[in-house]
Design an enzyme around this catalytic site. Structure first.
Site, mmCIF file in Angstrom:
data_model
loop_
_atom_site.group_PDB
_atom_site.id
_atom_site.type_symbol
_atom_site.label_atom_id
_atom_site.label_comp_id
_atom_site.label_asym_id
_atom_site.label_seq_id
_atom_site.Cartn_x
_atom_site.Cartn_y
_atom_site.Cartn_z
ATOM 1 N N SER A 24 1.047 -0.679 -0.032
ATOM 2 C CA SER A 24 0.071 0.050 -0.105
ATOM 3 C C SER A 24 1.029 1.528 -0.033
ATOM 4 C CB SER A 24 -1.413 -0.059 1.064
ATOM 5 O OG SER A 24 -0.402 -0.649 1.954
ATOM 6 N N ASN A 111 -2.699 -2.483 13.125
ATOM 7 C CA ASN A 111 -4.208 -2.366 13.274
ATOM 8 C C ASN A 111 -4.229 -0.855 13.769
ATOM 9 O OD1 ASN A 111 -4.041 -4.548 11.620
ATOM 10 N ND2 ASN A 111 -4.964 -6.028 13.182
ATOM 11 N N THR A 156 -40.053 25.965 -11.471
ATOM 12 C CA THR A 156 -40.443 24.243 -11.432
ATOM 13 C C THR A 156 -40.113 23.088 -12.433
ATOM 14 O OG1 THR A 156 -42.728 24.939 -11.201
ATOM 15 C CG2 THR A 156 -41.704 25.503 -8.701
ATOM 16 N N HIS A 157 -40.059 22.396 -12.190
ATOM 17 C CA HIS A 157 -39.767 21.310 -12.984
ATOM 18 C C HIS A 157 -38.689 22.376 -14.648
ATOM 19 C CE1 HIS A 157 -43.396 19.866 -11.687
ATOM 20 N NE2 HIS A 157 -43.225 20.703 -11.595
ATOM 21 N N ASN A 286 -17.344 28.252 -23.250
ATOM 22 C CA ASN A 286 -17.640 26.921 -22.890
ATOM 23 C C ASN A 286 -17.189 27.202 -21.309
ATOM 24 O OD1 ASN A 286 -18.322 26.283 -24.907
ATOM 25 N ND2 ASN A 286 -16.910 24.909 -25.241
ATOM 26 N N GLU A 291 -19.393 22.223 -15.521
ATOM 27 C CA GLU A 291 -19.092 20.994 -16.085
ATOM 28 C C GLU A 291 -18.725 19.732 -15.474
ATOM 29 O OE1 GLU A 291 -20.083 21.528 -20.792
ATOM 30 O OE2 GLU A 291 -18.295 21.798 -20.233
ATOM 31 N N TYR A 318 -10.100 -6.873 12.450
ATOM 32 C CA TYR A 318 -9.275 -6.126 11.149
ATOM 33 C C TYR A 318 -9.383 -7.026 10.333
ATOM 34 C CZ TYR A 318 -5.298 -3.965 8.135
ATOM 35 O OH TYR A 318 -5.118 -3.648 7.307
ATOM 36 N N GLN A 323 -7.515 -2.124 3.342
ATOM 37 C CA GLN A 323 -6.107 -1.042 3.448
ATOM 38 C C GLN A 323 -7.120 -0.468 1.634
ATOM 39 O OE1 GLN A 323 -2.368 -2.504 3.387
ATOM 40 N NE2 GLN A 323 -2.561 -2.930 1.492
ATOM 41 N N LYS A 326 -8.124 4.006 1.920
ATOM 42 C CA LYS A 326 -6.954 5.471 1.981
ATOM 43 C C LYS A 326 -7.849 5.971 0.011
ATOM 44 C CE LYS A 326 -4.153 3.229 4.947
ATOM 45 N NZ LYS A 326 -4.916 2.422 4.740
HETATM 46 N N1 ARG Z 1 -1.164 -1.072 4.600
HETATM 47 C C1 ARG Z 1 -2.243 -2.443 6.297
HETATM 48 C C2 ARG Z 1 -3.425 -1.170 6.096
HETATM 49 O O1 ARG Z 1 -3.685 0.282 4.677
HETATM 50 C C3 ARG Z 1 -1.980 -1.644 7.483
HETATM 51 C C4 ARG Z 1 -2.396 -2.364 8.346
HETATM 52 C C5 ARG Z 1 -2.048 -3.893 8.422
HETATM 53 N N2 ARG Z 1 -2.263 -4.398 9.528
HETATM 54 C C6 ARG Z 1 -2.104 -6.043 9.595
HETATM 55 N N3 ARG Z 1 -2.433 -7.255 9.881
HETATM 56 N N4 ARG Z 1 -1.874 -6.807 7.727
HETATM 57 O O2 ARG Z 1 -5.046 -1.293 6.190
#
Ligand code: ARG
Length: 458
Positions: A24, A111, A156-157, A286, A291, A318, A323, A326
């Site tokens: 990640s 976690n 309206t409409h 434009n 837009e 978890y 992951q 994000k």
């Molecule tokens: N990169 C992981 C995430 O974004 C971090 C947590 C990972 N924890 C684990 N037990 N693998 O969620």
């Protein structure tokens, strides 16, 4: 070779595809500042509680500060082998300070670490959104003040309904973006609990002080349930929900700007700074920014649905699914900021074509309701009958291709003999607008009260 962070039980390293799907770092490096802040607070607490030595804590804090400046200056080398931001930073810390680095992760798991970093990030983003919405509301308040008396058709409409003022229309958006800002504040209040110390899911046997870390990191208090803490992404979902509702508001405004800026409507002229030309048609100007704001709503709403779907059906606590939270939040945040900023610029800059609005306000028999109300008030007709009489007046004007005020008194009296020449006082758009003094109505005096109410709260 096996992973240096968790590879003790592994004989060999991951397949290249395993590494690719697992990593990640490509996106969570955005969390570096929050990660380092969290680690400094955690290490400081560990030392205060006698869980690590002050000497080790000092080395850890100094090393983390070095890493912070390395990342800021762009000299830090991120490694995909190290998966994520947490392990990239910890590995670098080990290189910098040696064995003391290995004590930082005491009484902590990735976690609770990732839950902390991400909460801190979302909180900062919400604070930014709050400021940006205040700016947007401010832009509308200025335009509303300037145009409290500018009449335009209310729709309206998308059919002309009754005359309103442009100031009143602007204030409708103030209400909408004001509610968005209130939702932002509520989301901040809701997420203001510190996850750090929940550890993997069950808490920890070390004598940690979660109130101390919560305070150091600017949270109101620690979260109460360690299982929930590492399973919970409500704060991200709430951010995305707030963002999606706000984006929907922005898209409605964008659509109105697109319509208003057509030559056919001609209610506004966008500034050169917020419009674009055509590479083939030299006459074109434009509304691309509007837009694109309208389109951004699609991806922001998509991010909300994506994360809702990621979280749906996940067992506690978890799972690595989380992951994927994000990128949705980062993308929505970036695009929401862009959309709010572009809209604020457009609203501040656009030229309001008062004459075009006024001409349109009188078209489409827009004061027909005023005629019906006059018949109720002055002639004593029941509203339903007045509605019918007015309908016949409208039909006559339509057949003669003229406005209601262009009909003669004789023509009106042929439809209802009780009509007097006083009726012409209510058929103008200004009279219509001025008469609507009910609380929240379009009369300029009333709109000015709304503006004052918001000025005191913006
Ligand atoms: N990169 C992981 C995430 O974004 C971090 C947590 C990972 N924890 C684990 N037990 N693998 O969620």
């Amino acid at each position: 070779s096996s992973n240096q962070m968790w590879g003790g039980r592994f004989a060999s390293g991951p397949d290249a595809i395993m590494e690719e799907i697992n990593a990640s770092i490509g996106f969570d490096k955005k969390l570096y500042a929050q990660d380092i802040r969290g680690s400094i607070a955690h290490a400081t607490m560990l030392a205060e509680k006698g869980i690590i030595s002050h000497e080790d804590k000092d080395k850890i804090v100094a090393g983390l500060n070095t890493i912070l400046s390395e990342i800021k200056s762009g000299e830090f080398e991120f490694s995909r082998k190290l998966e994520d931001i947490h392990m990239n930073i910890e590995a670098r810390l080990a290189t910098l300070i040696g064995p003391a680095a290995g004590r930082l992760h005491t009484a902590r798991s990735r976690n609770d670490q990732v839950a902390l970093d991400f909460r801190l990030w979302v909180k900062e983003e919400l604070v930014k959104c709050e400021k940006m919405l205040t700016d947007l509301v401010g832009a509308f308040l200025d335009r509303a003040e300037e145009h409290a008396e500018t009449v335009m058709p209310g729709f309206t409409h998308l059919q002309a309904a009754q005359p309103v003022t442009f100031g009143h229309h602007c204030m409708a958006y103030v209400e909408m973006f004001g509610r968005d800002r209130a939702r932002v504040r509520h989301a901040i209040d809701h997420l203001d609990e510190s996850p750090i110390g929940a550890a993997a899911l069950a808490g920890t046997p070390y004598p940690i002080d979660r109130h101390m870390t919560a305070k150091a990191l600017g949270f109101r208090e620690p979260t109460r349930n360690s299982i929930d803490t590492v399973s919970d992404r409500d704060f991200a979902l709430e951010f995305l929900s707030v963002a999606a509702i706000c984006a929907v508001h922005l898209s409605r405004l964008a659509e109105e700007i697109v319509i208003w800026s057509t030559p056919q409507f001609g209610f506004v002229r966008l500034s050169d700074a917020f419009s674009t030309g055509s590479s083939i048609m030299p006459q074109k100007k434009n509304p691309d920014a509007a837009e694109l704001v309208r389109a951004k709503t699609g991806r922001i709403n998509g991010s909300l649905v994506a994360l809702l779907t990621i979280m749906k059906g996940l067992p506690l606590a978890y799972s690595k699914d989380m992951q994927e939270d994000k990128e949705q939040v980062f993308d929505a945040a970036e695009n929401l900021e862009l959309a709010i900023a572009a809209m604020t610029g457009m609203i501040r800059d656009m030229e309001i074509r008062v004459d075009r609005m006024r001409a349109a306000a009188g078209a489409g028999f827009s004061t027909a309701t005023d005629l019906a109300d006059w018949l109720v008030r002055e002639v004593g007709l029941p509203f339903r009958e007045a509605h019918h009489v007015t309908g016949r007046v409208v039909a006559l004007a339509e057949s003669k291709s003229c406005g209601l005020a262009d009909l003669s008194l004789e023509e009106l009296q042929a439809i209802d003999p009780n009509i007097t020449d006083k009726v012409f006082d209510v058929l103008s758009v200004d009279a219509s607008v001025a008469s609507r003094q009910s609380f929240g109505g379009t009369a300029p005096a009333e709109v000015k009260k709304q503006i004052a109410w918001w000025r005191a709260r913006n």
